[in-house]
Design an enzyme around this catalytic site. Structure first.
Site, PDB file in Angstrom:
ATOM      1  CG  ASN A 233      -4.573   3.557  -4.856  1.00  0.00           C
ATOM      2  OD1 ASN A 233      -4.683   3.984  -4.899  1.00  0.00           O
ATOM      3  ND2 ASN A 233      -3.394   3.422  -4.035  1.00  0.00           N
ATOM      4  CG  ASP A 295      -7.293   7.656  -5.815  1.00  0.00           C
ATOM      5  OD1 ASP A 295      -5.918   9.630  -5.725  1.00  0.00           O
ATOM      6  OD2 ASP A 295      -6.138   7.290  -6.163  1.00  0.00           O
ATOM      7  CD  GLU A 352      -4.555  12.113  -5.729  1.00  0.00           C
ATOM      8  OE1 GLU A 352      -3.539  10.810  -5.854  1.00  0.00           O
ATOM      9  OE2 GLU A 352      -4.486  12.138  -6.667  1.00  0.00           O
TER      10      GLU A 352
END
Length: 399
Positions: A233, A295, A352
């Site tokens: 990340n 993301d 996710e």
């Protein structure tokens, strides 16, 4: 669950008491009850922060929306469960608002509540915070001092959560997640140290240490005939560092690893510097073979603009779209639209937050291929990941 601190905020006495009794049956012994927001804030002032707040929305006096905003400003809540009979799209909007306030939303429940739903959401909190009751935020100056010391002493570790082929459940890669292995409080989440690292300009140091840990584990896995690729990340602002891509190249060279070993996941809510340095870093990373992923897609802003103007080759659909997949046609329509767009743009999609077989079956019917979530595995430390993968591969070969 006995060490969990829980607040039940509901203006209906019978409903409030019912939730408290359910929590007591689950083993919770520290339960606060309030009938409206002002009373709840006073209880938090007297008793300190709570791990979970079961929060009603429509109440006389201070309503749930105002309470969440004020409680978040005081860092009095770690996570929240939205409980209300209002329309699902409104509950989803309130959940998104709570996330923007910095709260972790465990889920949304419609009244009347069921015991299994309360247990499931409380367990979700414990799964991500195994040392339940430990603080996410250490107080004041001690926090900054301890965080800086933790970075120096290598207490900031990487936990790994696998991504998987939704149809076969085979592992495709792993995401690297930062955790603080605190000597007194156990495993702490990024909320306890990321703000300090950002203030001191140490996010790049954390990133390179994480890459180092990932590539070290890759080398160990390779010796055991296990192939691993990693997603790390990054904050959007980190792409503005002129040395970013060069530093990544040096790490890859040191470990004799290909660029395809790494993918960089940028949260969509981050502010991306539109300057040429950020774009150059992205291009150079892609030219090295690294992946670039947006993301929490759908939870931020400028989605289409970023996809069209920047060299991302993957998007991760936010878990918020998955929670009510079976009952909310809007979520299914949104996922289908993203999948269609991604196919046209020739980029990958990761879903996710997959937790149930039912969610998996729906996603397969929609054409999803890659996912991530508790259905397959929770985040785990490095010393657990490799044995887990080896054992899983052995099981697959026998079946």
């Amino acid at each position: 669950m006995s060490t969990l601190r829980v607040l039940v905020l509901d203006d209906q006495p019978v409903q409030r008491r019912y939730i408290a009794i359910l929590l007591a049956h689950l083993g919770c012994t520290r339960i606060l009850e309030a009938s409206e927001g002002c009373e709840a804030l006073q209880l938090l002032e007297l008793n300190g922060p709570v791990d979970i707040a079961f929060c009603d929305i429509c109440m006389e006096g201070m309503d749930g929306i105002t309470f969440l905003r004020r409680a978040s400003q005081r860092h009095a809540l770690k996570s929240v469960v939205i409980i209300s009979s209002i329309a699902l799209d409104l509950r989803q909007a309130i959940s998104h608002m709570a996330t923007l306030l910095g709260l972790r939303v465990l889920g949304q429940l419609c009244k009347p509540l069921q015991e299994q739903d309360v247990k499931r959401l409380a367990s979700t909190y414990l799964d991500d915070n195994p040392h339940d009751g430990c603080p996410l935020h250490l107080p004041g100056e001690t926090n900054e001092h301890q965080v800086l010391k933790a970075l120096e002493n290598n207490e900031l570790e990487v936990f790994y959560q696998p991504k998987f082929d939704i149809r076969t459940l085979q592992v495709t890669s792993v995401e690297a997640l930062a955790r603080w292995n605190h000597p007194e409080h156990g495993i702490l989440t990024p909320a306890s140290f990321i703000p300090v690292l950002e203030r001191y300009g140490l996010m790049d140091s954390l990133l390179y240490r994480q890459i180092d840990q990932c590539l070290t584990l890759r080398k160990e896995a390779f010796a055991s005939k296990v192939s691993l690729t990693f997603a790390v990340n990054v904050n959007a602002s980190q792409f503005a560092n002129p040395q970013m891509s060069a530093h990544v190249a040096l790490l890859l060279k040191r470990f004799n690893a290909p660029g395809s070993s790494l993918s960089f996941e940028m949260t969509e809510t981050g502010t991306l510097d539109p300057g040429s340095i950020s774009l150059e870093n992205m291009v150079r990373l892609r030219m090295m073979g690294c992946g670039l992923s947006i993301d929490d897609f759908g939870g931020g802003y400028s989605s289409l603009q970023r996809l069209c103007s920047l060299p991302f080759n993957e998007i991760k659909i936010d878990a918020e779209f998955i929670r009510d997949l079976s009952s909310e046609p809007r979520s299914r329509a949104a996922i289908s639209s993203v999948l269609s767009m991604a196919q046209e743009l020739n980029i990958g999609v990761v879903i996710e937050g997959i937790e149930t077989i039912e969610q998996r079956d729906i996603l397969i019917s929609l054409g999803c291929e890659t996912g991530q979530g508790y259905l397959l595995a929770h985040p785990m430390p490095a010393h657990n990941l490799l044995p887990w993968l080896i054992g899983r591969n052995a099981t697959v070969q026998r079946s």
